[in-house]
Design a protein around this motif. Structure first.
Motif, PDB file in Angstrom:
ATOM      1  N   TYR A 274       0.851  -1.192   0.000  1.00 45.96           N
ATOM      2  CA  TYR A 274       0.000   0.000   0.000  1.00 45.96           C
ATOM      3  C   TYR A 274       0.886   1.242   0.000  1.00 45.96           C
ATOM      4  O   TYR A 274       2.055   1.189   0.390  1.00 45.96           O
ATOM      5  N   ASP A 275       0.297   2.355  -0.435  1.00 47.57           N
ATOM      6  CA  ASP A 275       0.984   3.634  -0.492  1.00 47.57           C
ATOM      7  C   ASP A 275       1.176   4.211   0.912  1.00 47.57           C
ATOM      8  O   ASP A 275       0.225   4.668   1.537  1.00 47.57           O
ATOM      9  N   THR A 369       4.758   0.038  -8.201  1.00 43.86           N
ATOM     10  CA  THR A 369       3.420  -0.367  -7.754  1.00 43.86           C
ATOM     11  C   THR A 369       3.542  -1.185  -6.472  1.00 43.86           C
ATOM     12  O   THR A 369       4.254  -2.181  -6.445  1.00 43.86           O
ATOM     13  N   PRO A 370       2.815  -0.773  -5.392  1.00 44.80           N
ATOM     14  CA  PRO A 370       2.075   0.490  -5.279  1.00 44.80           C
ATOM     15  C   PRO A 370       3.033   1.669  -5.188  1.00 44.80           C
ATOM     16  O   PRO A 370       4.178   1.508  -4.761  1.00 44.80           O
ATOM     17  N   PRO A 371       2.576   2.864  -5.585  1.00 42.68           N
ATOM     18  CA  PRO A 371       3.448   4.034  -5.478  1.00 42.68           C
ATOM     19  C   PRO A 371       3.579   4.485  -4.033  1.00 42.68           C
ATOM     20  O   PRO A 371       2.828   4.059  -3.167  1.00 42.68           O
ATOM     21  N   THR A 373       3.364   8.258  -2.728  1.00 42.62           N
ATOM     22  CA  THR A 373       3.062   9.532  -3.372  1.00 42.62           C
ATOM     23  C   THR A 373       3.659  10.744  -2.675  1.00 42.62           C
ATOM     24  O   THR A 373       3.736  11.818  -3.274  1.00 42.62           O
TER      25      THR A 373
END
Length: 468
Positions: A274-275, A369-371, A373
């Motif tokens: 997860y990000d 993936t996932p980034p 951000t």
């Protein structure tokens, strides 16, 4: 017979008892725990999320109704009653003078405390001090308190409260407030709610309980059996990723690991899932328990390097420390090759701009993936640290449907003398997600409403009997 019976002993229950007493009602409060464990989950809290249109003593700048509402709408993904949410928000703007009158003191947030100095008012001495202040005030006003009194059942007649049963004792009252918490400490109910996953695991078996052991959900289940209207998903909860070494119950805030947004999170296969930089930590810390609960073995690993040290509240347990990434993988008993591969890919994807953990900065990953951000920086400066994390349940969101008068409903009909506050109704506002301090906002707002309405119902009954 008392005018108002309050069932529960945390913030919402105490607010209800105080308001009912101030309205002129005689009040009995039944707390399930012994005196030394009184206060439910409220004893583990630190602050209250408050709307304010301009700076106020310990609150900086402004935090207006619309911003508070948008923050809540975002974390709940719209699974909330706007009417009741806005009621809570507006009530949060006016409750602190009343709280001070009952002995609660506030202090500025510590520097860097999750960036909450604008949105949240911190209790001096934390939740334990708040609970103790309320109990002192309640007892000085003549509220009767009985400990070791878990209520198992209510006598109801056509949706109206008649009496409560705690063991062999029966307590009658003219009105009642239910504020006895969720079912987070009931392992069998958690197993039933979460079921068995595709890997054959029972996720709830690996959950830790951040709060009180006394929230077994007995009264909630009884109300469901009595036909009370229910709201919420039994798997939704205030669920935080906490140190896997935390105790089963009452670990509280110090077991939380607030370094996630400063590093990466891996599952037991040494893969990110997860990000970590999706949004500010106060708006996202409470999603990580659920995310970890969905991973194999219900475990995650927060990995940081020395650049992150000093930028988050130190947890009670030190992290596992190593001078190299392969050594850290071995110390955490993770697959060394996959661990290093994952970290190398993350480091290579980082596009570092101007790092600033107090804003949504421009440090991000590219092609990953996932980034990640925001706040993405390579994990490359030894020593390195790792924390094994488990889901930590604070409170569950399944509860009783209510309205702006805090009334309990049966078949879409409101009760005339039975009210609800706190965790037992929080699912009306929190369909999912969480933002720091809003649980205390909900409990304070609805505790005060429920106490006022219960006193009104009780004293109206008394007047009617006098006229008759």
């Amino acid at each position: 017979m008392h005018d108002v019976l309050v069932i529960g002993g945390g913030n919402a229950a105490l607010c209800a008892a105080l308001m009912a007493r101030e309205a002129g009602a005689s009040v009995l409060l039944l707390e399930a725990s012994p005196r030394e464990w009184r206060g439910g989950n409220s004893q583990h809290t630190r602050n209250l999320r408050c709307m304010h249109d301009e700076p106020q003593d310990v609150l900086l700048e402004a935090y207006r109704e619309e911003e508070f509402w948008q923050d809540l709408r975002k974390v709940t993904a719209g699974k909330t009653s706007e009417e009741l949410a806005r009621l809570v928000i507006r009530a949060s703007a006016t409750c602190r003078p009343w709280m001070r009158k009952h002995g609660v003191r506030f202090q500025p947030s510590l520097a860097g405390t999750l960036h909450l100095s604008r949105t949240n008012a911190f209790f001096m001495g934390g939740g334990k001090a708040l609970v103790n202040a309320y109990y002192r005030s309640a007892e000085s006003l003549g509220v009767e308190v009985r400990y070791d009194s878990p209520v198992e059942a209510l006598e109801l007649q056509d949706g109206r409260f008649v009496a409560a049963h705690a063991g062999s004792k029966r307590f009658e009252a003219k009105a009642c407030v239910l504020a006895a918490g969720g079912f987070e400490s009931n392992r069998e109910w958690l197993r039933e709610a979460w079921g068995q996953n595709e890997r054959g695991e029972w996720p709830a078996d690996n959950f830790l309980i951040r709060g009180t052991r006394f929230n077994q959900g007995v009264l909630l289940k009884h109300m469901m059996a009595q036909g009370a209207d229910i709201i919420g998903d039994p798997t939704q909860a205030h669920c935080v990723a906490i140190d896997a070494r935390a105790p089963l119950y009452d670990g509280g805030i110090v077991t939380r690991v607030d370094a996630v947004s400063l590093g990466v999170m891996l599952n037991r296969d040494a893969v990110r899932f997860y990000d970590e930089g999706e949004d500010f930590w106060p708006k996202r810390y409470a999603i990580w328990g659920r995310l970890v609960a969905m991973q194999p073995g219900q475990v995650g690993y927060c990995i940081i390097d020395s650049k992150a040290v000093g930028r988050f509240m130190p947890p009670v347990f030190p992290g596992v420390k190593a001078d190299s990434l392969p050594a850290l993988a071995r110390a955490l008993q993770l697959d060394e090759h996959r661990f290093v591969q994952t970290l190398d890919a993350y480091n290579a994807a980082c596009r570092v701009g101007q790092f600033d953990h107090t804003v949504l900065d421009d440090c991000r990953t590219e092609g990953l993936t996932p980034p990640k951000t925001h706040w993405a920086r390579p994990i490359d400066q030894p020593p390195f640290f790792g924390y094994a994390l488990r889901p930590g349940i604070t409170f569950t969101y399944l509860g009783l449907k209510t309205d702006a008068q805090a009334r309990v409903y049966f078949g879409s009909q409101p009760s005339g003398n039975l009210f609800v506050a706190g965790e037992m109704m929080a699912g009306n506002v929190l369909g999912q997600g969480y933002t720091a301090g809003v649980g205390m906002s909900i409990g304070t707002a609805f505790g005060r409403i429920a106490g006022t309405e219960a006193a009104r119902a009780a004293l109206a009954t008394e007047t009617a009997h006098a006229i008759a």
